[in-house]
Design an enzyme around this catalytic site. Structure first.
Site, PDB file in Angstrom:
ATOM      1  N   HIS A 175      -4.573  -4.062   1.070  1.00 13.74           N
ATOM      2  CA  HIS A 175      -5.622  -4.973   1.184  1.00 13.74           C
ATOM      3  C   HIS A 175      -6.335  -5.129  -0.456  1.00 13.74           C
ATOM      4  O   HIS A 175      -6.191  -3.942  -1.261  1.00 13.74           O
ATOM      5  CB  HIS A 175      -6.669  -4.689   1.993  1.00 13.74           C
ATOM      6  N   CYS A 188      -5.204   3.801   2.236  1.00 18.62           N
ATOM      7  CA  CYS A 188      -4.603   2.422   2.226  1.00 18.62           C
ATOM      8  C   CYS A 188      -4.300   2.197   0.752  1.00 18.62           C
ATOM      9  O   CYS A 188      -4.369   3.033  -0.313  1.00 18.62           O
ATOM     10  CB  CYS A 188      -5.780   1.457   2.443  1.00 18.62           C
TER      11      CYS A 188
END
Length: 590
Positions: A175, A188
């Site tokens: 992301h 992440c």
């Protein structure tokens, strides 16, 4: 005697009125003091509600002294999650071209980069920020399983995760986010905002994501042991031609199916479906017949039990009759014996002829009765013995009927299993046929010795395979079919060999609790995909079925490891070699 109100009643503006109302005789209240006190307070409450004047101390349903009306407290407003603001100083990323083939994303933890490959060619590369040492990004083979333009973390206080592309069920995703130039996330993979937006626009759910400490590059790959696709309907494939049976473990001499086309395969699937439908009908008929036989067998068992009760009842009755007959015979014999002994003591010389004749007749009568009772006892015993044999035979017959009932019940269970199996086979065939246009993904594990295939995340195959020298590592390889070649009679492939890091440090795990944590010996860095393919032999039927499904976007994952716990019905195959590393001084687990 009058009882006065408490001071806070007497001093209020309505005190005299209340006093007038509640004046009572002490003798009358002696038996109901508590009840009257309650009545006083209730009356006071009603007067408070009806009096317009304010007082220093008033009674309300919610307490004393609060002159303001009661109001419900407003609900706490949920705090809105902070929105991510696109950086203004970020250099806009070049728009990414529309993919011409399957995408493969390679994330390098060591170099802190992500490289996007289309048909084996680099179409984009970007810096990233992966997980910190305390929250490392897991390495392995993944795929995009969910996309969300506006997403907020449910683990870290609603942190914004724009252009989120999830790669694990446990929350790891790619992301947009801040890139300080070093690993800084909770696990992440952060991307530059403009690049994340461009990448989001060209990826699809299912796109392959390889996360590794190194930076492997997809290379063109070819092997005679790859599964070749079936040719189009207008092409007749010569069984003796090279590549006519490029199926893993199936040699040209044994394939015998080189002339099959896609149309032929579809026709065979349709015929197989008709056969499965007929098999279900036959299984249902067999189940009905087995159930009827079981019902008849159960009724026969019940009839047998009823017969046992009847025969045993008759056996008891006849045994009792035989006992009584034997007793009567014994009594007659004793009576005759006593009579003869008595007559033996009589002096016949003293008796007249009439008396002698009478004694003789009496003796003959008793003798006859004794003999008759003895014969009756013998006959009754014989009848009782015969009835006992009949009762025993009824018991034996009931035992045989019970065995027949159990066999019939087992036949019913077997018929149900056959029927359920036929239905499951038909459901699987329909599911495969409904998704036959999806690229097939195949996973072969040396650890489990099995081949699993999925179509669009739906598992359609799970069969055993034979691996030569099964004790030696195969390596972990990802093979991807990029496009058709040779008039759609073959596929072009590229390969990526996953090489686990030898220097990664993780926190030691105290106890292994999952199958994917069982130690597996990793292959050396010179592991070769072609050599791994040569050692794998799958069933011929499986290879033929895969040949019908092969198309651009199809893939093979060959690995020494089993599937990770992250693999589920909403993912493709997830392989995480780090979970299976053996304990050592150099390698620890997280």
């Amino acid at each position: 005697m009058e009882r006065s109100l408490p001071g806070h009643f007497a001093n209020s503006v309505w005190g005299p009125s209340v006093q007038t109302i509640v004046k009572i005789n002490a003798g009358a209240i002696s038996g109901s003091l508590r009840l009257s006190t309650v009545a006083i307070f209730l009356a006071a409450g009603l007067l408070v509600a009806a009096t317009p004047e304010r007082a220093e101390a008033q009674f309300y349903p919610w307490g004393w002294g609060n002159t303001a009306p009661w109001q419900q407290k407003p609900r706490r407003q949920r705090r809105a999650a902070p929105r991510y603001v696109e950086p203004t100083d970020e250099k806009p990323a070049t728009a990414l071209p529309k993919p011409t083939g399957p995408l493969v994303l390679v994330v390098s933890i060591g170099k802190q980069t992500v490289t996007v490959y289309d048909d084996g060619k680099v179409i984009a590369k970007s810096p990233i920020s992966s997980g910190t040492a305390s929250n490392p990004t897991p390495t392995g083979i993944f795929s995009i399983l969910e996309k969300n333009r506006y997403h907020y973390s449910n683990l870290y206080g609603g942190a914004p995760m724009p252009f989120m592309q999830r790669v694990t069920n446990s929350g790891v995703a790619m992301h947009a986010g801040d890139l300080p130039g070093y690993p800084a996330s909770h696990g992440c993979i952060r991307l530059p905002y403009s690049f994340a937006r461009s990448l989001f626009g060209i990826t699809d759910v299912g796109a392959r994501v390889i996360i590794t400490d190194e930076d492997p590059t997809p290379a063109e790959f070819n092997s005679p042991h790859l599964v070749a696709p079936l040719p189009p309907d207008n092409v007749v494939q010569n069984a003796a031609a090279p590549g006519a049976s490029n199926m893993i473990g199936v040699s040209p001499a044994t394939a015998g199916d080189g002339t099959r086309t896609r149309g032929m395969a579809a026709a065979r699937r349709a015929a197989e479906r008709d056969r499965l439908v007929s098999a279900i009908t036959e299984a249902e008929n067999a189940k009905t017949a087995a159930q009827n036989q079981a019902i008849a067998a159960a009724k026969a068992v019940q009839d047998g039990k009823d017969l046992i009760r009847k025969e045993r009842g008759e056996e008891g009755r006849l045994a009792e009759a035989a006992r009584k007959a034997a007793k009567a015979a014994d009594q007659a014999a004793d009576k005759f014996k006593d009579l003869t002994a008595k007559l033996a003591k009589v002096d016949v010389a003293t008796l007249d002829a009439a008396t002698l004749d009478k004694q003789k007749a009496e003796e003959e009568t008793e003798e006859t009765k004794m003999l008759d009772d003895a014969d009756a006892a013998v006959a009754a015993k014989r009848v009782a013995e015969t009835q006992s044999a009949k009762a025993k035979q009824a018991v034996a017959d009931a035992g045989a009927l019970e065995k027949a009932r159990k066999v019939a019940a087992e036949d019913v269970r077997h018929a149900e299993e056959v029927l359920e199996g036929a239905k499951a086979t038909l459901v699987a065939a329909d599911a495969l046929d409904a998704r036959k246009d999806y690229p097939v993904s195949v996973f072969i594990s040396r650890k489990t010795g099995r081949l699993i295939a999925k179509l669009g995340f739906v598992q359609v195959l799970d069969v055993p395979v034979t691996i030569a020298a099964a004790d030696k590592p195969l390596g972990t390889h990802v093979l991807t079919a990029t496009h058709f070649t040779d008039g759609e009679k073959a596929l072009r492939w590229n390969s990526v060999t996953f090489k686990p890091s030898e220097t990664a440090q993780y926190i030691r795990r105290k106890k292994r609790r999952h199958d994917d944590e069982a130690p597996v010996v990793a292959a050396s860095h010179d592991a070769d995909a072609a050599a791994a393919l040569e050692r794998i032999q799958m069933p011929k039927e499986t290879a033929e079925q895969l040949a019908e499904l092969m198309k651009p976007g199809s893939s093979f994952i060959i690995s020494d490891y089993g599937l990770s716990r992250e693999t589920s019905a909403r993912t493709e195959f997830v392989v995480e070699p780090w979970r299976s590393r053996p304990d050592s001084a150099e390698t620890r687990y997280y």
